[in-house]
Scaffold this motif. Structure first.
Motif, short mmCIF file in Angstrom:
data_model
loop_
_atom_site.label_atom_id
_atom_site.label_comp_id
_atom_site.label_asym_id
_atom_site.label_seq_id
_atom_site.Cartn_x
_atom_site.Cartn_y
_atom_site.Cartn_z
N ILE A 16 0.85 -1.19 0.00
CA ILE A 16 0.00 0.00 0.00
C ILE A 16 0.88 1.23 0.00
CG2 ILE A 16 -1.73 1.31 1.28
CD1 ILE A 16 -2.72 -1.35 2.40
N VAL A 17 0.71 2.06 -1.04
CA VAL A 17 1.52 3.26 -1.18
C VAL A 17 0.61 4.48 -1.09
CG1 VAL A 17 3.09 4.56 -2.66
CG2 VAL A 17 3.15 2.05 -2.66
N ALA A 18 0.92 5.41 -0.18
CA ALA A 18 0.11 6.62 -0.03
C ALA A 18 0.28 7.53 -1.24
CB ALA A 18 0.51 7.36 1.25
N ALA A 19 -0.83 8.05 -1.77
CA ALA A 19 -0.78 8.95 -2.93
C ALA A 19 -0.13 10.27 -2.55
CB ALA A 19 -2.19 9.20 -3.47
N GLU A 20 0.72 10.76 -3.44
CA GLU A 20 1.36 12.02 -3.18
C GLU A 20 0.36 13.16 -3.39
OE1 GLU A 20 4.78 12.56 -5.52
OE2 GLU A 20 5.82 10.78 -4.78
N PRO A 21 0.36 14.17 -2.51
CA PRO A 21 -0.57 15.30 -2.68
C PRO A 21 -0.26 16.07 -3.95
CG PRO A 21 1.07 15.79 -1.00
CD PRO A 21 1.23 14.33 -1.35
N GLU A 22 -1.33 16.56 -4.61
CA GLU A 22 -1.14 17.34 -5.82
C GLU A 22 -0.53 18.69 -5.47
OE1 GLU A 22 -4.70 17.73 -8.01
OE2 GLU A 22 -5.02 15.57 -8.25
N ALA A 23 0.34 19.13 -6.32
CA ALA A 23 0.99 20.41 -6.09
C ALA A 23 -0.01 21.55 -6.23
CB ALA A 23 2.14 20.60 -7.09
N LEU A 24 0.00 22.48 -5.29
CA LEU A 24 -0.91 23.62 -5.33
C LEU A 24 -0.32 24.69 -6.22
CD1 LEU A 24 -1.87 23.98 -1.56
CD2 LEU A 24 -3.25 22.99 -3.39
N GLU A 25 -1.22 25.32 -7.02
CA GLU A 25 -0.77 26.42 -7.86
C GLU A 25 -1.16 27.73 -7.19
OE1 GLU A 25 -1.14 28.16 -12.42
OE2 GLU A 25 -2.17 26.31 -11.84
N TYR A 26 -0.18 28.42 -6.68
CA TYR A 26 -0.45 29.65 -5.97
C TYR A 26 -0.71 30.79 -6.95
CZ TYR A 26 1.26 27.20 -1.85
OH TYR A 26 1.41 26.31 -0.83
N VAL A 27 -1.45 31.79 -6.47
CA VAL A 27 -1.75 32.94 -7.32
C VAL A 27 -0.46 33.69 -7.63
CG1 VAL A 27 -2.94 35.17 -7.40
CG2 VAL A 27 -4.08 33.18 -6.42
N ARG A 28 -0.26 33.99 -8.90
CA ARG A 28 0.94 34.69 -9.33
C ARG A 28 0.61 36.14 -9.68
NH1 ARG A 28 2.86 32.43 -14.41
NH2 ARG A 28 0.68 31.85 -14.78
N VAL A 29 1.51 37.02 -9.35
CA VAL A 29 1.35 38.43 -9.68
C VAL A 29 1.55 38.61 -11.18
CG1 VAL A 29 2.30 40.75 -9.37
CG2 VAL A 29 2.06 39.22 -7.41
N CYS A 30 0.67 39.41 -11.79
CA CYS A 30 0.78 39.74 -13.21
C CYS A 30 1.16 41.22 -13.32
CB CYS A 30 -0.54 39.48 -13.93
SG CYS A 30 -0.58 40.08 -15.63
N ASP A 31 2.35 41.50 -13.81
CA ASP A 31 2.80 42.88 -13.92
C ASP A 31 2.81 43.38 -15.36
OD1 ASP A 31 4.89 41.43 -14.89
OD2 ASP A 31 6.34 42.04 -13.35
N ALA A 32 2.22 42.63 -16.26
CA ALA A 32 2.23 43.02 -17.68
C ALA A 32 1.34 44.22 -17.96
CB ALA A 32 1.80 41.83 -18.53
N PHE A 33 0.32 44.46 -17.10
CA PHE A 33 -0.64 45.53 -17.36
C PHE A 33 -0.66 46.57 -16.24
CE2 PHE A 33 -2.28 41.59 -19.29
CZ PHE A 33 -2.25 41.96 -20.63
N GLY A 34 0.34 46.57 -15.39
CA GLY A 34 0.37 47.51 -14.29
C GLY A 34 0.20 46.82 -12.95
N THR A 35 -0.01 47.60 -11.92
CA THR A 35 -0.12 47.06 -10.57
C THR A 35 -1.55 46.57 -10.29
OG1 THR A 35 -0.65 49.24 -9.66
CG2 THR A 35 1.68 48.59 -9.72
N GLY A 36 -1.66 45.64 -9.36
CA GLY A 36 -2.96 45.17 -8.90
C GLY A 36 -3.51 43.96 -9.63
N TYR A 37 -2.81 43.46 -10.64
CA TYR A 37 -3.30 42.32 -11.41
C TYR A 37 -2.67 41.02 -10.90
CZ TYR A 37 -5.06 45.63 -14.90
OH TYR A 37 -5.72 46.64 -15.54
N PHE A 38 -3.42 39.92 -11.05
CA PHE A 38 -2.89 38.59 -10.75
C PHE A 38 -3.46 37.60 -11.77
CE2 PHE A 38 -6.72 39.20 -8.24
CZ PHE A 38 -7.44 38.03 -8.46
N TYR A 39 -2.71 36.52 -12.00
CA TYR A 39 -3.16 35.52 -12.97
C TYR A 39 -4.28 34.67 -12.39
CZ TYR A 39 0.88 36.37 -16.01
OH TYR A 39 1.80 36.95 -16.85
N ILE A 40 -5.32 34.43 -13.18
CA ILE A 40 -6.31 33.44 -12.82
C ILE A 40 -5.63 32.07 -12.91
CG2 ILE A 40 -8.53 32.40 -13.43
CD1 ILE A 40 -9.34 35.06 -14.65
N PRO A 41 -5.61 31.28 -11.83
CA PRO A 41 -4.88 30.00 -11.85
C PRO A 41 -5.24 29.14 -13.04
CG PRO A 41 -5.61 30.48 -9.63
CD PRO A 41 -6.23 31.52 -10.51
N GLY A 42 -4.21 28.61 -13.70
CA GLY A 42 -4.40 27.74 -14.85
C GLY A 42 -4.61 28.45 -16.16
#
Length: 338
Positions: free
Chosen positions: A26-52
């Motif tokens: 019996i092998v325990a399944a590895e947890p899926e890696a979480l995708e954290y919110v990333r800052v998007c600076d391409a259009f100025g301040t205050g933006y972040f990428y919608i995950p995925g």
């Protein structure tokens, strides 16, 4: 043979008989890696990428509460005799939310806007929803007549400025050119589901900017024009506006012509004081009535994201025929921006 050897041999024999293999463990399944919110600076301040995705999102808005003063403007029924009673003061609270989504395309930035407003009367309103790409705006948004000058004294816009439209704006250095086709769905001159067109010419050079708009209402076959010039003068910014209309239309129906001015004085880093005035010629297109309005607005930035604003204004017509021919108005506001 000692006890340890006996136990190990027995375990090995049991595993051989049962056919157990390492793969059966019996092998325990590895947890899926979480995708954290990333800052998007391409259009100025205050933006972040919608995950995925490669779409950048920005959320903003404000919370506003104010006490408004308007002589005999706020009505309520008397609970004993059902008569209409009028008051001078009204407390008002509003929440405003803006959502902006941007992504890069082969045509440039693709943007979607949604503005939502909710107030203390339990109404939630769509205050704009449109698409912008390659200079085009398509959807439900405010027209150019919604723009004004500094302060809270002037009245140089349409009665209604929010409608479904398609608009193109070209910005070439200091020059701005624009044209719009607008659905005039409801107006105070009884235009219904009609069409209007507007054009804009703007120019900015140094601390001076000038904008001219012209609009035509096909329902009543009338036109309206407005010019605004702003310039940095001394410790503040001076703005002057002028309006002319051939007759009442969706775009302008207050008077045949009008002029307005304001001067925004930066008194301190946090305090801005803006006196203003306006003159209306031929109010409601009646050549016997002119009117003027004057007032002052003060805004103080309490701290980052929190400001207060107060204004007081006086309006006077050159006749005493109606209840609104002479009156004081104003409000005291507290607003948290984010």
């Amino acid at each position: 043979m000692n006890i340890k050897s006996l136990l190990l041999g027995s375990a090995a024999a049991l595993a051989a008989v049962s056919g157990a293999h390492a793969a059966d463990a019996i092998v325990a399944a590895e947890p899926e890696a979480l995708e954290y919110v990333r800052v998007c600076d391409a259009f100025g301040t205050g933006y972040f990428y919608i995950p995925g995705t490669e779409t950048c999102l920005k959320i903003g808005g404000y919370v506003r509460t104010q006490i408004k003063y308007d002589e005999d403007a706020f009505g309520a029924k008397d609970r004993f005799n059902d008569d209409k009673q009028y008051g001078d003061y009204d407390a008002q609270t509003k929440g405003y939310l803006t959502i902006e989504a941007k992504s890069d395309t082969e045509f440039g930035a693709l943007t979607g806007y949604i503005n939502l407003e909710a107030n203390d009367t339990k109404d939630t309103l769509l205050d704009g929803a449109w698409i912008n790409i390659a200079g085009f705006d398509v959807g439900y948004f405010y027209n150019w007549w919604d723009d004004g000058i500094a302060g809270e004294t002037d009245s140089i816009g349409s009665e209604e400025t929010l409608q479904n439209s398609i608009r193109y704006t070209y910005e070439g250095g200091p020059v701005i050119l624009g044209v719009a086709v607008e659905e005039l769905a409801s107006t105070n001159v009884k235009s219904n589901d009609d069409v209007g067109v507007s054009g804009k010419l703007g120019y900015t050079l140094g601390g001076v900017s000038a904008n001219l708009i012209g609009s035509y209402d096909f329902n009543v076959d009338e036109a309206a024009f407005r010019a605004i010039v702003t310039a940095d003068v001394g410790p503040g910014s001076l703005a002057v506006a002028g309006i002319y209309a051939t007759d009442p239309s969706y775009y302008w129906s207050k008077s045949e012509w009008a002029v307005a001015a304001s001067y925004a004085i930066k008194a301190t880093d946090k305090l801005t004081i803006t006196p203003g005035a306006q003159y209306f010629g031929n109010v409601k297109f009646n050549s016997n009535i002119d009117a003027w309005k004057a007032g002052v607005t003060a805004q103080y930035q309490i701290t980052t994201g929190l400001k207060t604003l107060a204004t007081v204004n006086y309006y006077d017509e050159n006749n005493d025929a109606g209840p609104d021919s002479e009156k004081w108005t104003g409000f005291l506001r507290l607003q948290r921006d984010f």
